[in-house]
Design a protein around this motif. Structure first.
Motif, PDB file in Angstrom:
ATOM      1  N   ARG A   6       0.824  -1.219   0.000  1.00 41.22           N
ATOM      2  CA  ARG A   6       0.000   0.000   0.000  1.00 41.22           C
ATOM      3  C   ARG A   6       0.853   1.261   0.000  1.00 41.22           C
ATOM      4  O   ARG A   6       0.371   2.335  -0.340  1.00 41.22           O
ATOM      5  CB  ARG A   6      -0.925  -0.008   1.215  1.00 41.22           C
ATOM      6  CG  ARG A   6      -1.981  -1.119   1.178  1.00 41.22           C
ATOM      7  CD  ARG A   6      -2.766  -1.184   2.463  1.00 41.22           C
ATOM      8  NE  ARG A   6      -1.912  -1.549   3.598  1.00 41.22           N
ATOM      9  CZ  ARG A   6      -2.367  -1.695   4.840  1.00 41.22           C
ATOM     10  NH1 ARG A   6      -3.648  -1.495   5.110  1.00 41.22           N
ATOM     11  NH2 ARG A   6      -1.535  -2.030   5.800  1.00 41.22           N
ATOM     12  N   GLU A   7       2.144   1.128   0.383  1.00 39.41           N
ATOM     13  CA  GLU A   7       3.035   2.287   0.468  1.00 39.41           C
ATOM     14  C   GLU A   7       3.988   2.348  -0.726  1.00 39.41           C
ATOM     15  O   GLU A   7       5.017   3.037  -0.654  1.00 39.41           O
ATOM     16  CB  GLU A   7       3.844   2.206   1.764  1.00 39.41           C
ATOM     17  CG  GLU A   7       2.987   2.039   3.011  1.00 39.41           C
ATOM     18  CD  GLU A   7       3.818   1.621   4.212  1.00 39.41           C
ATOM     19  OE1 GLU A   7       5.060   1.536   4.086  1.00 39.41           O
ATOM     20  OE2 GLU A   7       3.220   1.377   5.275  1.00 39.41           O
ATOM     21  N   LEU A   8       3.686   1.635  -1.792  1.00 34.57           N
ATOM     22  CA  LEU A   8       4.603   1.538  -2.927  1.00 34.57           C
ATOM     23  C   LEU A   8       5.044   2.917  -3.411  1.00 34.57           C
ATOM     24  O   LEU A   8       4.230   3.811  -3.630  1.00 34.57           O
ATOM     25  CB  LEU A   8       3.927   0.786  -4.086  1.00 34.57           C
ATOM     26  CG  LEU A   8       4.768   0.669  -5.364  1.00 34.57           C
ATOM     27  CD1 LEU A   8       6.019  -0.154  -5.113  1.00 34.57           C
ATOM     28  CD2 LEU A   8       3.934   0.068  -6.487  1.00 34.57           C
ATOM     29  N   HIS A   9       6.353   3.077  -3.564  1.00 31.01           N
ATOM     30  CA  HIS A   9       6.928   4.332  -4.062  1.00 31.01           C
ATOM     31  C   HIS A   9       8.043   4.004  -5.041  1.00 31.01           C
ATOM     32  O   HIS A   9       8.898   3.157  -4.762  1.00 31.01           O
ATOM     33  CB  HIS A   9       7.479   5.170  -2.904  1.00 31.01           C
ATOM     34  CG  HIS A   9       8.144   6.429  -3.356  1.00 31.01           C
ATOM     35  ND1 HIS A   9       7.440   7.505  -3.857  1.00 31.01           N
ATOM     36  CD2 HIS A   9       9.460   6.788  -3.393  1.00 31.01           C
ATOM     37  CE1 HIS A   9       8.287   8.469  -4.176  1.00 31.01           C
ATOM     38  NE2 HIS A   9       9.515   8.056  -3.907  1.00 31.01           N
ATOM     39  N   LEU A  10       8.037   4.661  -6.187  1.00 28.30           N
ATOM     40  CA  LEU A  10       9.064   4.461  -7.197  1.00 28.30           C
ATOM     41  C   LEU A  10       9.979   5.680  -7.260  1.00 28.30           C
ATOM     42  O   LEU A  10       9.494   6.818  -7.311  1.00 28.30           O
ATOM     43  CB  LEU A  10       8.448   4.223  -8.577  1.00 28.30           C
ATOM     44  CG  LEU A  10       8.003   2.796  -8.904  1.00 28.30           C
ATOM     45  CD1 LEU A  10       6.828   2.379  -8.043  1.00 28.30           C
ATOM     46  CD2 LEU A  10       7.650   2.669 -10.379  1.00 28.30           C
ATOM     47  N   SER A  11      11.277   5.444  -7.217  1.00 30.02           N
ATOM     48  CA  SER A  11      12.269   6.502  -7.377  1.00 30.02           C
ATOM     49  C   SER A  11      13.164   6.177  -8.561  1.00 30.02           C
ATOM     50  O   SER A  11      13.258   5.031  -8.997  1.00 30.02           O
ATOM     51  CB  SER A  11      13.117   6.635  -6.104  1.00 30.02           C
ATOM     52  OG  SER A  11      12.348   7.046  -5.001  1.00 30.02           O
ATOM     53  N   GLU A  12      13.823   7.203  -9.080  1.00 28.78           N
ATOM     54  CA  GLU A  12      14.782   6.991 -10.157  1.00 28.78           C
ATOM     55  C   GLU A  12      16.058   6.370  -9.592  1.00 28.78           C
ATOM     56  O   GLU A  12      16.582   6.807  -8.569  1.00 28.78           O
ATOM     57  CB  GLU A  12      15.125   8.313 -10.831  1.00 28.78           C
ATOM     58  CG  GLU A  12      14.016   8.879 -11.696  1.00 28.78           C
ATOM     59  CD  GLU A  12      13.953   8.232 -13.077  1.00 28.78           C
ATOM     60  OE1 GLU A  12      14.939   7.557 -13.449  1.00 28.78           O
ATOM     61  OE2 GLU A  12      12.931   8.401 -13.761  1.00 28.78           O
ATOM     62  N   VAL A  13      16.565   5.352 -10.272  1.00 25.85           N
ATOM     63  CA  VAL A  13      17.806   4.706  -9.871  1.00 25.85           C
ATOM     64  C   VAL A  13      18.704   4.542 -11.088  1.00 25.85           C
ATOM     65  O   VAL A  13      18.208   4.332 -12.205  1.00 25.85           O
ATOM     66  CB  VAL A  13      17.531   3.334  -9.203  1.00 25.85           C
ATOM     67  CG1 VAL A  13      16.931   2.345 -10.191  1.00 25.85           C
ATOM     68  CG2 VAL A  13      18.801   2.765  -8.570  1.00 25.85           C
TER      69      VAL A  13
END
Length: 314
Positions: free
Chosen positions: A189-196
């Motif tokens: 429910r807390e899914l977060h996508l960042s640039e890597v």
């Protein structure tokens, strides 16, 4: 499993490091049974019982060079002792044996060692020791300095580390795989996508949005999730597994595949082997090292240390 036996006299005296907190106190409760098994075999040993990994490590470092180490606990117990076990150019390490009584026991589980099966774990002491790899992790700071850790199993960044953090909120009756699965569901429910940006052996490997990156020496984490099923701790290589852009539904489907180790052919999964990897995030990202949380990072460098740990019961 090795099929070459070594003479019983080759088994060194053992420092038994018992983590009293491992497995929610399971290691402490099971110690009398393990102690009886050691005595029945006539195995020389010294018990080291410390609440902190730092204190246990100091005790190990003060022992005679020939002493081996029997780590009783989980992956974190072994990881805390690695600085005294790894062979380096000017100092030989100490041989390691493992009795899994922790929460995840993933490195031991990969070796086929099972919780509570003390006779089977100690039987392997008569096998020929085998050298295994380790991972050196350097957490990069803004000024180029940083912290360095040595791991035996692997690390996770992003979603996986958030799952590890949420395990503290799981019901106490849940342990091992069930505890991890409960936390994984809660964390979706807390899914977060960042640039890597990931560079492997000096070459670009993956760049883009990602919820999770793992760097593995072993095959599994979280009490049985087969995140890197093709890894070998004896091949002199590390394995990188990165999740590409995905939504919550895709992440859940991917985690179900990770359970069986059938996720590597999915389009959202990027994996490769190498000797050194650099991972840079555009935002602070949580990290766990062999299941232990180490805050948030923006950049790390990991390299494989080939054959630096002598495993007695692998």
């Amino acid at each position: 499993m090795p099929d070459v036996s070594a003479p019983e006299s080759s088994v060194p005296p053992l420092a038994v490091v018992l983590n009293p907190n491992a497995g929610g106190g399971l290691a402490t409760r099971e110690w009398p049974r393990l102690e009886a098994e050691l005595k029945r075999r006539g195995q020389p040993f010294e018990l080291i019982l410390e609440d902190s990994g730092e204190d246990a490590l100091a005790r190990i470092q003060a022992l005679p060079p020939r002493s081996g180490v029997l780590a009783v606990g989980g992956d974190g117990t072994v990881g805390a002792l690695l600085p005294a076990l790894v062979s380096v150019a000017d100092r030989p390490g100490r041989p390691l044996a493992v009795v899994p009584l922790g929460t995840g026991n993933d490195f031991a589980g990969m070796l086929g060692l099972k919780t509570g099966q003390f006779a089977e774990a100690l039987d392997r002491l008569t096998f020929q020791p085998r050298d295994v790899d380790a991972l050196e992790v350097h957490i990069l700071e803004g000024d180029g300095a940083g912290r360095t850790h040595v791991l035996l199993n692997g690390l996770g960044l992003g979603f996986d580390a958030a799952v590890t953090a949420n395990m503290a909120h799981a019901p106490a009756r849940f342990q091992g795989f069930v505890r991890y699965a409960w936390s994984a569901i809660a964390t979706v429910r807390e899914l977060h996508l960042s640039e890597v940006q990931i560079t492997l052996d000096g070459q670009p490997f993956y760049s883009g949005l990602s919820p999770i990156v793992a760097v593995m020496n072993g095959t599994r984490y979280g009490g049985g999730f087969q995140i890197s099923p093709q890894s070998s701790p004896r091949d002199g290589l590390l394995d990188v597994v990165a999740g590409g852009p995905m939504n919550r539904f895709q992440l859940v489907g991917l985690m179900l595949r990770v359970l069986r180790g059938t996720h590597l052919d999915q389009p959202q999964v990027h994996t490769a082997q190498g000797r050194e990897v650099v991972i840079r995030w555009d935002a602070p990202t949580p990290i766990h090292l062999d299941g232990d949380l180490h805050g948030q990072v923006m950049a790390i460098r990991v390299r494989v240390l080939a054959g630096v740990v002598k495993l007695l019961n692998g």
